[in-house]
Write a protein that holds these residues in place. Structure first.
Motif, PDB file in Angstrom:
ATOM      1  N   SER A  16       0.819  -1.218   0.000  1.00 48.27           N
ATOM      2  CA  SER A  16       0.000   0.000   0.000  1.00 48.27           C
ATOM      3  C   SER A  16       0.851   1.267   0.000  1.00 48.27           C
ATOM      4  CB  SER A  16      -0.923   0.007   1.218  1.00 48.27           C
ATOM      5  OG  SER A  16      -0.176   0.135   2.405  1.00 48.27           O
ATOM      6  N   LYS A  17       2.135   1.136   0.276  1.00 43.86           N
ATOM      7  CA  LYS A  17       3.018   2.301   0.319  1.00 43.86           C
ATOM      8  C   LYS A  17       3.750   2.549  -1.001  1.00 43.86           C
ATOM      9  CE  LYS A  17       2.893   1.717   5.064  1.00 43.86           C
ATOM     10  NZ  LYS A  17       1.887   0.836   5.522  1.00 43.86           N
ATOM     11  N   MET A  18       3.710   1.592  -1.910  1.00 46.67           N
ATOM     12  CA  MET A  18       4.397   1.736  -3.196  1.00 46.67           C
ATOM     13  C   MET A  18       3.872   2.894  -4.040  1.00 46.67           C
ATOM     14  SD  MET A  18       5.100  -2.103  -4.478  1.00 46.67           S
ATOM     15  CE  MET A  18       5.979  -3.259  -3.488  1.00 46.67           C
ATOM     16  N   ASP A  49      12.301  -1.538   2.714  1.00 51.68           N
ATOM     17  CA  ASP A  49      11.500  -2.659   2.221  1.00 51.68           C
ATOM     18  C   ASP A  49      10.713  -2.272   0.975  1.00 51.68           C
ATOM     19  OD1 ASP A  49      12.360  -4.407   4.171  1.00 51.68           O
ATOM     20  OD2 ASP A  49      10.609  -4.094   5.469  1.00 51.68           O
ATOM     21  N   VAL A  50      10.115  -1.097   0.991  1.00 52.99           N
ATOM     22  CA  VAL A  50       9.343  -0.627  -0.166  1.00 52.99           C
ATOM     23  C   VAL A  50      10.270  -0.397  -1.363  1.00 52.99           C
ATOM     24  CG1 VAL A  50       7.873   1.209  -1.059  1.00 52.99           C
ATOM     25  CG2 VAL A  50       7.559   0.392   1.269  1.00 52.99           C
ATOM     26  N   LEU A  51      11.403   0.232  -1.129  1.00 49.25           N
ATOM     27  CA  LEU A  51      12.349   0.482  -2.222  1.00 49.25           C
ATOM     28  C   LEU A  51      12.914  -0.817  -2.786  1.00 49.25           C
ATOM     29  CD1 LEU A  51      14.276   3.598  -0.863  1.00 49.25           C
ATOM     30  CD2 LEU A  51      12.444   3.535  -2.565  1.00 49.25           C
ATOM     31  N   ASP A  52      13.147  -1.804  -1.931  1.00 48.85           N
ATOM     32  CA  ASP A  52      13.616  -3.115  -2.404  1.00 48.85           C
ATOM     33  C   ASP A  52      12.612  -3.750  -3.351  1.00 48.85           C
ATOM     34  OD1 ASP A  52      16.015  -3.075  -1.064  1.00 48.85           O
ATOM     35  OD2 ASP A  52      15.315  -4.306   0.620  1.00 48.85           O
ATOM     36  N   CYS A  53      11.343  -3.708  -2.973  1.00 52.04           N
ATOM     37  CA  CYS A  53      10.303  -4.292  -3.825  1.00 52.04           C
ATOM     38  C   CYS A  53      10.198  -3.558  -5.160  1.00 52.04           C
ATOM     39  CB  CYS A  53       8.966  -4.274  -3.115  1.00 52.04           C
ATOM     40  SG  CYS A  53       8.828  -5.501  -1.830  1.00 52.04           S
ATOM     41  N   LEU A  57      10.984  -5.059  -8.911  1.00 50.22           N
ATOM     42  CA  LEU A  57       9.978  -4.989  -9.972  1.00 50.22           C
ATOM     43  C   LEU A  57      10.421  -4.109 -11.134  1.00 50.22           C
ATOM     44  CD1 LEU A  57       6.808  -4.629  -7.746  1.00 50.22           C
ATOM     45  CD2 LEU A  57       7.466  -6.624  -9.114  1.00 50.22           C
ATOM     46  N   ARG A  58      11.621  -3.529 -11.031  1.00 51.93           N
ATOM     47  CA  ARG A  58      12.201  -2.644 -12.047  1.00 51.93           C
ATOM     48  C   ARG A  58      11.361  -1.398 -12.293  1.00 51.93           C
ATOM     49  NH1 ARG A  58      14.882  -6.828 -16.357  1.00 51.93           N
ATOM     50  NH2 ARG A  58      16.156  -7.886 -14.815  1.00 51.93           N
ATOM     51  N   LYS A  59      10.813  -0.851 -11.207  1.00 55.20           N
ATOM     52  CA  LYS A  59      10.051   0.395 -11.292  1.00 55.20           C
ATOM     53  C   LYS A  59      10.903   1.602 -10.936  1.00 55.20           C
ATOM     54  CE  LYS A  59       6.208  -1.456 -12.448  1.00 55.20           C
ATOM     55  NZ  LYS A  59       5.665  -1.230 -13.785  1.00 55.20           N
ATOM     56  N   ILE A  60      11.993   1.386 -10.170  1.00 51.97           N
ATOM     57  CA  ILE A  60      12.896   2.467  -9.796  1.00 51.97           C
ATOM     58  C   ILE A  60      14.333   2.033 -10.054  1.00 51.97           C
ATOM     59  CG2 ILE A  60      11.366   3.446  -8.046  1.00 51.97           C
ATOM     60  CD1 ILE A  60      13.165   2.078  -5.923  1.00 51.97           C
ATOM     61  N   THR A  61      15.202   3.013 -10.125  1.00 45.14           N
ATOM     62  CA  THR A  61      16.629   2.757 -10.283  1.00 45.14           C
ATOM     63  C   THR A  61      17.398   3.830  -9.512  1.00 45.14           C
ATOM     64  OG1 THR A  61      18.387   2.316 -11.863  1.00 45.14           O
ATOM     65  CG2 THR A  61      16.857   4.076 -12.417  1.00 45.14           C
ATOM     66  N   LYS A  65      24.182  10.045  -8.934  1.00 46.97           N
ATOM     67  CA  LYS A  65      24.249  10.948  -7.790  1.00 46.97           C
ATOM     68  C   LYS A  65      23.733  10.304  -6.504  1.00 46.97           C
ATOM     69  CE  LYS A  65      23.469  14.996 -10.653  1.00 46.97           C
ATOM     70  NZ  LYS A  65      22.553  16.117 -10.902  1.00 46.97           N
ATOM     71  N   GLY A  66      23.269   9.058  -6.589  1.00 46.85           N
ATOM     72  CA  GLY A  66      22.706   8.386  -5.425  1.00 46.85           C
ATOM     73  C   GLY A  66      21.254   8.704  -5.187  1.00 46.85           C
ATOM     74  N   GLU A  67      20.575   9.238  -6.197  1.00 44.70           N
ATOM     75  CA  GLU A  67      19.173   9.577  -6.083  1.00 44.70           C
ATOM     76  C   GLU A  67      18.326   8.477  -6.723  1.00 44.70           C
ATOM     77  OE1 GLU A  67      19.425  14.405  -6.364  1.00 44.70           O
ATOM     78  OE2 GLU A  67      19.338  13.254  -8.220  1.00 44.70           O
ATOM     79  N   ILE A  68      17.131   8.330  -6.238  1.00 46.00           N
ATOM     80  CA  ILE A  68      16.202   7.332  -6.764  1.00 46.00           C
ATOM     81  C   ILE A  68      15.358   7.980  -7.825  1.00 46.00           C
ATOM     82  CG2 ILE A  68      14.309   5.789  -6.142  1.00 46.00           C
ATOM     83  CD1 ILE A  68      15.558   5.893  -3.265  1.00 46.00           C
ATOM     84  N   GLU A  69      15.212   7.279  -8.965  1.00 45.33           N
ATOM     85  CA  GLU A  69      14.392   7.808 -10.032  1.00 45.33           C
ATOM     86  C   GLU A  69      13.524   6.712 -10.609  1.00 45.33           C
ATOM     87  OE1 GLU A  69      17.050   9.541 -12.832  1.00 45.33           O
ATOM     88  OE2 GLU A  69      17.987   7.655 -13.354  1.00 45.33           O
ATOM     89  N   LYS A  70      12.423   7.128 -11.218  1.00 45.84           N
ATOM     90  CA  LYS A  70      11.480   6.196 -11.817  1.00 45.84           C
ATOM     91  C   LYS A  70      12.037   5.689 -13.150  1.00 45.84           C
ATOM     92  CE  LYS A  70       7.238   7.692 -11.413  1.00 45.84           C
ATOM     93  NZ  LYS A  70       5.897   8.237 -11.668  1.00 45.84           N
TER      94      LYS A  70
END
Length: 71
Positions: A16-18, A49-53, A57-61, A65-70
């Motif tokens: 539910s947090k994704m 845990d949410v970021l791992d999932c 699922l290859r939704k984020i990378t 710069k160490g930032e998370i992007e879609k």
């Protein structure tokens, strides 16, 4: 990692947090920024845990710069 089952409802699970994470990634953000933006995430352990999932699922990378992007 908490997934929905007989003991945990969907709202208590990480699934539910994704959407909250994905909606806030219109621009690349650091994990700290995401934790501040998503009020329903209880702490850094749940965020990981949410970021791992999402990564599995290859939704984020993670960019250079160490930032998370879609994806």
């Amino acid at each position: 990692m908490i997934l929905p089952n007989k003991l945990f409802s969907y709202n208590d699970s990480i699934l539910s947090k994704m959407p909250c994470i994905l909606c806030n990634l219109d621009t690349p953000k650091t994990p700290v920024e995401l934790l501040r933006l998503c009020r329903d995430i209880q702490g850094p352990v749940e965020l990981v845990d949410v970021l791992d999932c999402l990564y599995a699922l290859r939704k984020i990378t993670l960019n250079d710069k160490g930032e998370i992007e879609k994806c």
